[in-house]
Write a protein that holds these residues in place. Structure first.
Motif, mmCIF file in Angstrom:
data_model
loop_
_atom_site.group_PDB
_atom_site.id
_atom_site.type_symbol
_atom_site.label_atom_id
_atom_site.label_comp_id
_atom_site.label_asym_id
_atom_site.label_seq_id
_atom_site.Cartn_x
_atom_site.Cartn_y
_atom_site.Cartn_z
ATOM 1 N N LEU A 334 5.888 -9.149 -1.880
ATOM 2 C CA LEU A 334 4.653 -9.342 -2.627
ATOM 3 C C LEU A 334 4.225 -10.803 -2.664
ATOM 4 C CD1 LEU A 334 4.905 -6.847 -5.624
ATOM 5 C CD2 LEU A 334 3.496 -6.701 -3.570
ATOM 6 N N GLY A 337 2.755 -11.596 0.552
ATOM 7 C CA GLY A 337 1.479 -10.907 0.666
ATOM 8 C C GLY A 337 0.369 -11.596 -0.107
ATOM 9 N N GLN A 338 0.663 -12.034 -1.320
ATOM 10 C CA GLN A 338 -0.344 -12.723 -2.121
ATOM 11 C C GLN A 338 -0.794 -14.005 -1.432
ATOM 12 O OE1 GLN A 338 -1.916 -11.687 -4.669
ATOM 13 N NE2 GLN A 338 -0.688 -10.229 -5.834
ATOM 14 N N LEU A 341 -3.044 -13.072 1.502
ATOM 15 C CA LEU A 341 -4.367 -12.632 1.061
ATOM 16 C C LEU A 341 -5.262 -13.834 0.781
ATOM 17 C CD1 LEU A 341 -6.301 -10.361 0.116
ATOM 18 C CD2 LEU A 341 -5.266 -10.583 -2.151
ATOM 19 N N LEU A 348 -8.966 -6.811 1.237
ATOM 20 C CA LEU A 348 -7.791 -6.019 0.896
ATOM 21 C C LEU A 348 -6.669 -6.391 1.849
ATOM 22 C CD1 LEU A 348 -9.561 -2.510 0.745
ATOM 23 C CD2 LEU A 348 -9.019 -3.961 -1.234
ATOM 24 N N THR A 368 1.899 -1.705 -1.018
ATOM 25 C CA THR A 368 1.075 -2.200 -2.115
ATOM 26 C C THR A 368 -0.196 -2.745 -1.509
ATOM 27 O OG1 THR A 368 3.030 -2.811 -3.420
ATOM 28 C CG2 THR A 368 0.922 -3.787 -4.055
ATOM 29 N N VAL A 369 -1.344 -2.282 -1.994
ATOM 30 C CA VAL A 369 -2.623 -2.790 -1.504
ATOM 31 C C VAL A 369 -3.108 -3.854 -2.476
ATOM 32 C CG1 VAL A 369 -4.957 -2.227 -0.750
ATOM 33 C CG2 VAL A 369 -3.127 -0.530 -0.517
ATOM 34 N N LEU A 370 -3.118 -5.084 -2.015
ATOM 35 C CA LEU A 370 -3.584 -6.200 -2.829
ATOM 36 C C LEU A 370 -5.081 -6.348 -2.670
ATOM 37 C CD1 LEU A 370 -0.794 -8.799 -1.971
ATOM 38 C CD2 LEU A 370 -0.882 -7.205 -3.904
ATOM 39 N N VAL A 371 -5.779 -6.501 -3.783
ATOM 40 C CA VAL A 371 -7.237 -6.589 -3.780
ATOM 41 C C VAL A 371 -7.630 -8.014 -4.143
ATOM 42 C CG1 VAL A 371 -9.369 -5.654 -4.764
ATOM 43 C CG2 VAL A 371 -7.353 -4.184 -4.516
ATOM 44 N N ASP A 375 -6.206 -7.460 -8.419
ATOM 45 C CA ASP A 375 -5.681 -6.117 -8.612
ATOM 46 C C ASP A 375 -4.683 -5.748 -7.518
ATOM 47 O OD1 ASP A 375 -7.229 -5.781 -10.852
ATOM 48 O OD2 ASP A 375 -8.860 -4.767 -9.795
ATOM 49 N N ALA A 376 -3.841 -4.767 -7.820
ATOM 50 C CA ALA A 376 -2.875 -4.255 -6.847
ATOM 51 C C ALA A 376 -2.752 -2.751 -7.042
ATOM 52 C CB ALA A 376 -1.518 -4.932 -7.018
ATOM 53 N N GLU A 378 -0.468 0.486 -5.991
ATOM 54 C CA GLU A 378 0.805 0.931 -5.429
ATOM 55 C C GLU A 378 0.619 2.289 -4.737
ATOM 56 O OE1 GLU A 378 3.633 -0.636 -5.253
ATOM 57 O OE2 GLU A 378 3.110 -2.377 -6.500
#
Length: 400
Positions: A334, A337-338, A341, A348, A368-371, A375-376, A378
């Motif tokens: 995560l 990923g952050q 992003l 996304l 996990t779809v990070l927006v 937002d996230a 699962e």
């Protein structure tokens, strides 16, 4: 569930037998409704034996059961495969000269058409207008495949593989919304390969399964799909335009070209971060001692380039409204990923852990779809189609 399989009079009618088998073996009750012309290619006894149900092309058979109304009203799905230019025209104009067209008029369930015809017939303005009309009414019209037609002709118009038509139908039966109707989307899939010499390459373990699930799901939701496939050994998803590439440079060129007029781009391919700085023109021979080290250089960052192009675009220029990236991570999933992003400029980012038995080459996935904005979402471990639906749910919301 109850499925009506409409079969019209094209040479591809024999392929509908395979589609019928896929439905019956998966537990669906199937009623085959052929046209009169279809029965010249495959006889009624064949359809009756394979489906276990009576077969007729006429509204006058078993009139006391009112089949021209009952069949359509009782169906959970009507799929016409193959759908000839004639049947598409009659369906678009509401004609009801046989049992199949009556069934189409009375059906209140989802309807899927899988066209098959010669290229000139498919590309004719009249056929394209009929297809547009049917899609505007909510029907799923799968674009035909490109390939060998009757005789020596080759081009768009071939019936897609029955197994791929079946996959689209399953997604429609699952209740896929038509929220991508009229939208153009680009999906990348597979893994790029960077040549060391004519024999060897640097690659990765991506099979393309997730990208293909995204493409199939988008077709079922009504989108016009371009799939850029890097080294994937899978049948073409029904209804998607497939562009095959090998290297990162080829994938970049194909994605940028297709995305110029797309509403959304989903970069599900595993793109090689590096390539050999020098590509040998002949095979590197094994000699005594240690081999020469392979010096690497960075590949273009396609996802970041998409974001940067969109940021710099003028108001008159059109680019993807929604950009989706994928991040395959092994550690600090995560956190990495952050950071990605924020760095890439996408809307996304689908983050998943990879490794032995995880994600690559398997039918299931968790992510996990990070927006952008914090937002996230699962997505628990399950079929890759579930993750595809979540991604398109989020994309459709942003497009709306």
């Amino acid at each position: 569930m109850k499925v009506v399989l409409g079969v019209s009079g094209g040479i591809a009618a024999y392929k509908a037998c395979e589609l019928l088998r896929l439905f019956t073996e998966s537990g669906h009750e199937v009623r085959v409704v052929p046209t009169r012309e279809a029965l010249k290619f495959v006889g009624a006894p064949t359809w009756a034996a394979l489906s276990g149900n009576p077969v007729s092309a006429e509204v006058w058979d078993d009139v006391h059961e009112v089949p021209h109304v009952r069949i359509g009203k009782g169906a959970d799905l009507v799929v016409v495969a193959p759908a000839t230019a004639d049947v598409l025209a009659r369906a678009a104009h509401g004609l009801a000269g046989d049992l199949l067209t009556n069934t189409l008029l009375t059906a209140t369930c989802p309807v899927v058409f899988a066209p098959a015809m010669h290229t000139e017939m498919w590309q004719h303005p009249a056929t394209q207008a009929n297809v547009t009309t049917l899609r505007e009414r909510g029907a799923v019209v799968i674009d035909p495949a490109v390939g060998r037609l009757t005789g020596a002709d080759t081009g768009p118009g071939r019936l897609p593989d029955p197994a791929e038509i079946f996959q689209v139908c399953l997604r429609v039966l699952r209740g896929s919304p038509r929220d991508l109707a009229g939208r153009k989307v680009v999906v990348s899939a597979g893994g790029t390969r960077e040549a060391i010499d004519p024999v060897r390459y640097i690659g990765n373990r991506s099979s393309g399964l997730q990208g293909y699930a995204l493409a199939r799901t988008a077709v079922a939701r009504g989108a016009e799909v371009t799939l850029v496939a890097a080294n994937v050994a899978l049948p073409d998803p029904a209804g998607a335009k497939v562009v095959r590439v090998e290297s990162t440079a080829e994938l970049r060129e194909a994605v940028l070209e297709a995305s110029a007029y797309a509403d959304a781009v989903v970069m599900a391919a595993a793109v090689a971060d590096f390539r050999p700085a020098t590509r040998h023109d002949s095979k590197i021979k094994k000699t005594d001692g240690e081999p020469e080290p392979i010096r690497l250089t960075k590949n273009p960052d396609i996802l970041a380039e998409l974001g940067e192009r969109r940021r710099r675009a003028s108001a008159a220029e059109r680019g993807p409204e929604v950009i989706v990236g994928f991040a395959a991570e092994t550690d600090d999933v995560l956190a990495n990923g952050q950071a990605k992003l924020a760095r890439k400029g996408c809307d996304l980012l689908v983050v998943n852990q990879v490794g032995e038995g995880l994600a690559f080459g398997t039918p299931d996935n968790a992510a996990t779809v990070l927006v952008a904005g914090g937002d996230a979402v699962e997505v628990p471990f399950g079929p890759k189609e579930d993750l595809a639906d979540t991604v398109w749910d989020l994309v459709a919301t942003r497009l709306a």
